[in-house]
Design a protein around this motif. Structure first.
Motif, PDB file in Angstrom:
ATOM      1  N   GLN A   1       0.835  -1.208   0.000  1.00  0.00           N
ATOM      2  CA  GLN A   1       0.000   0.000   0.000  1.00  0.00           C
ATOM      3  C   GLN A   1       0.865   1.252   0.000  1.00  0.00           C
ATOM      4  N   ILE A   2       1.973   1.213   0.706  1.00  0.00           N
ATOM      5  CA  ILE A   2       2.894   2.363   0.704  1.00  0.00           C
ATOM      6  C   ILE A   2       3.425   2.578  -0.705  1.00  0.00           C
ATOM      7  N   ALA A   3       3.852   1.493  -1.347  1.00  0.00           N
ATOM      8  CA  ALA A   3       4.390   1.581  -2.706  1.00  0.00           C
ATOM      9  C   ALA A   3       3.348   2.112  -3.677  1.00  0.00           C
ATOM     10  N   THR A   4       2.131   1.616  -3.594  1.00  0.00           N
ATOM     11  CA  THR A   4       1.059   2.059  -4.489  1.00  0.00           C
ATOM     12  C   THR A   4       0.736   3.530  -4.264  1.00  0.00           C
ATOM     13  N   THR A   5       0.602   3.927  -3.004  1.00  0.00           N
ATOM     14  CA  THR A   5       0.271   5.316  -2.683  1.00  0.00           C
ATOM     15  C   THR A   5       1.336   6.277  -3.199  1.00  0.00           C
ATOM     16  N   LEU A   6       2.593   5.857  -3.102  1.00  0.00           N
ATOM     17  CA  LEU A   6       3.697   6.732  -3.505  1.00  0.00           C
ATOM     18  C   LEU A   6       4.143   6.487  -4.940  1.00  0.00           C
ATOM     19  N   ASP A   7       3.431   5.627  -5.655  1.00  0.00           N
ATOM     20  CA  ASP A   7       3.746   5.309  -7.049  1.00  0.00           C
ATOM     21  C   ASP A   7       5.195   4.842  -7.197  1.00  0.00           C
ATOM     22  N   GLN A   8       5.558   3.866  -6.375  1.00  0.00           N
ATOM     23  CA  GLN A   8       6.897   3.286  -6.390  1.00  0.00           C
ATOM     24  C   GLN A   8       6.791   1.784  -6.664  1.00  0.00           C
ATOM     25  N   ARG A   9       7.857   1.206  -7.212  1.00  0.00           N
ATOM     26  CA  ARG A   9       7.889  -0.253  -7.374  1.00  0.00           C
ATOM     27  C   ARG A   9       7.994  -0.890  -5.998  1.00  0.00           C
ATOM     28  N   GLN A  10       7.344  -2.053  -5.840  1.00  0.00           N
ATOM     29  CA  GLN A  10       7.312  -2.682  -4.523  1.00  0.00           C
ATOM     30  C   GLN A  10       8.697  -3.077  -4.027  1.00  0.00           C
ATOM     31  N   ASN A  11       9.554  -3.621  -4.915  1.00  0.00           N
ATOM     32  CA  ASN A  11      10.874  -4.027  -4.444  1.00  0.00           C
ATOM     33  C   ASN A  11      11.724  -2.814  -4.051  1.00  0.00           C
ATOM     34  N   THR A  12      11.566  -1.711  -4.761  1.00  0.00           N
ATOM     35  CA  THR A  12      12.281  -0.485  -4.401  1.00  0.00           C
ATOM     36  C   THR A  12      11.784   0.044  -3.062  1.00  0.00           C
ATOM     37  N   MET A  13      10.465   0.029  -2.862  1.00  0.00           N
ATOM     38  CA  MET A  13       9.915   0.517  -1.598  1.00  0.00           C
ATOM     39  C   MET A  13      10.319  -0.386  -0.450  1.00  0.00           C
ATOM     40  N   SER A  14      10.380  -1.688  -0.677  1.00  0.00           N
ATOM     41  CA  SER A  14      10.815  -2.597   0.386  1.00  0.00           C
ATOM     42  C   SER A  14      12.243  -2.284   0.813  1.00  0.00           C
ATOM     43  N   ALA A  15      13.099  -1.998  -0.146  1.00  0.00           N
ATOM     44  CA  ALA A  15      14.483  -1.628   0.179  1.00  0.00           C
ATOM     45  C   ALA A  15      14.517  -0.322   0.961  1.00  0.00           C
ATOM     46  N   ASN A  16      13.712   0.648   0.555  1.00  0.00           N
ATOM     47  CA  ASN A  16      13.659   1.928   1.267  1.00  0.00           C
ATOM     48  C   ASN A  16      13.110   1.764   2.686  1.00  0.00           C
ATOM     49  N   LEU A  17      12.093   0.930   2.840  1.00  0.00           N
ATOM     50  CA  LEU A  17      11.531   0.688   4.172  1.00  0.00           C
ATOM     51  C   LEU A  17      12.540  -0.029   5.062  1.00  0.00           C
ATOM     52  N   SER A  18      13.349  -0.874   4.486  1.00  0.00           N
ATOM     53  CA  SER A  18      14.397  -1.553   5.239  1.00  0.00           C
ATOM     54  C   SER A  18      15.412  -0.546   5.775  1.00  0.00           C
ATOM     55  N   ILE A  19      15.757   0.433   4.966  1.00  0.00           N
ATOM     56  CA  ILE A  19      16.696   1.470   5.392  1.00  0.00           C
ATOM     57  C   ILE A  19      16.098   2.284   6.542  1.00  0.00           C
ATOM     58  N   LEU A  20      14.832   2.635   6.428  1.00  0.00           N
ATOM     59  CA  LEU A  20      14.161   3.379   7.502  1.00  0.00           C
ATOM     60  C   LEU A  20      14.078   2.541   8.778  1.00  0.00           C
ATOM     61  N   THR A  21      13.837   1.245   8.614  1.00  0.00           N
ATOM     62  CA  THR A  21      13.770   0.346   9.768  1.00  0.00           C
ATOM     63  C   THR A  21      15.135   0.237  10.438  1.00  0.00           C
ATOM     64  N   ASN A  22      16.180   0.059   9.635  1.00  0.00           N
ATOM     65  CA  ASN A  22      17.535  -0.057  10.183  1.00  0.00           C
ATOM     66  C   ASN A  22      17.974   1.217  10.900  1.00  0.00           C
ATOM     67  N   ALA A  23      17.439   2.349  10.475  1.00  0.00           N
ATOM     68  CA  ALA A  23      17.753   3.625  11.135  1.00  0.00           C
ATOM     69  C   ALA A  23      16.934   3.825  12.405  1.00  0.00           C
ATOM     70  N   GLY A  24      16.000   2.917  12.677  1.00  0.00           N
ATOM     71  CA  GLY A  24      15.189   3.006  13.885  1.00  0.00           C
ATOM     72  C   GLY A  24      13.975   3.903  13.761  1.00  0.00           C
ATOM     73  N   LEU A  25      13.694   4.398  12.561  1.00  0.00           N
ATOM     74  CA  LEU A  25      12.570   5.316  12.365  1.00  0.00           C
ATOM     75  C   LEU A  25      11.245   4.595  12.127  1.00  0.00           C
ATOM     76  N   VAL A  26      11.321   3.323  11.769  1.00  0.00           N
ATOM     77  CA  VAL A  26      10.133   2.555  11.414  1.00  0.00           C
ATOM     78  C   VAL A  26      10.183   1.217  12.145  1.00  0.00           C
ATOM     79  N   THR A  27       9.019   0.755  12.591  1.00  0.00           N
ATOM     80  CA  THR A  27       8.911  -0.563  13.203  1.00  0.00           C
ATOM     81  C   THR A  27       8.042  -1.442  12.320  1.00  0.00           C
ATOM     82  N   THR A  28       8.165  -2.731  12.490  1.00  0.00           N
ATOM     83  CA  THR A  28       7.385  -3.683  11.700  1.00  0.00           C
ATOM     84  C   THR A  28       6.663  -4.658  12.610  1.00  0.00           C
TER      85      THR A  28
END
Length: 110
Positions: A37-64
């Motif tokens: 849903q994040i990828a669709t809302t932001l008009d991004q490819r899912q694999n690219t968004m997953s990589a970006n979300l991983s970076i945000l998670t590793n930085a401690g800004l996002v939880t899963t």
């Protein structure tokens, strides 16, 4: 938050899609959103968004959290508060407690 963690957070937020995703997750609140849903809302490819979300998670800004087969991403509000506190720790002539009311209005308790 220390300088190393703050720099990691800033680096994670320094890319437009990641900044947009983080802002979207703040808007979504504690319920969060699935990666697709994040990828669709932001008009991004899912694999690219997953990589970006991983970076945000590793930085401690996002939880899963896992819900069935989906991973739900949420903004980690204590990390946001920590980042804002780090930026303002020397404000008000070295009296950061004077800024606490401001920080309380900037970050919700959700």
């Amino acid at each position: 938050m220390d300088k190393t963690n703050a720099l990691a957070a800033f680096a994670a937020l320094s890319q437009p899609a990641r900044l947009d995703a983080f802002r979207l997750l703040i808007k979504a609140g504690p319920e969060g959103l699935p990666a697709g849903q994040i990828a669709t809302t932001l008009d991004q490819r899912q694999n690219t968004m997953s990589a970006n979300l991983s970076i945000l998670t590793n930085a401690g800004l996002v939880t899963t959290t896992r819900q069935g087969r989906s991973i739900i991403y949420s903004a980690h509000m204590p990390a946001l508060r920590g980042l804002l506190s780090f930026l303002m720790e020397d404000c008000c002539g070295g009296a950061p407690e004077a800024c606490e009311p401001l920080l309380d209005t900037l970050t919700c308790s959700c």
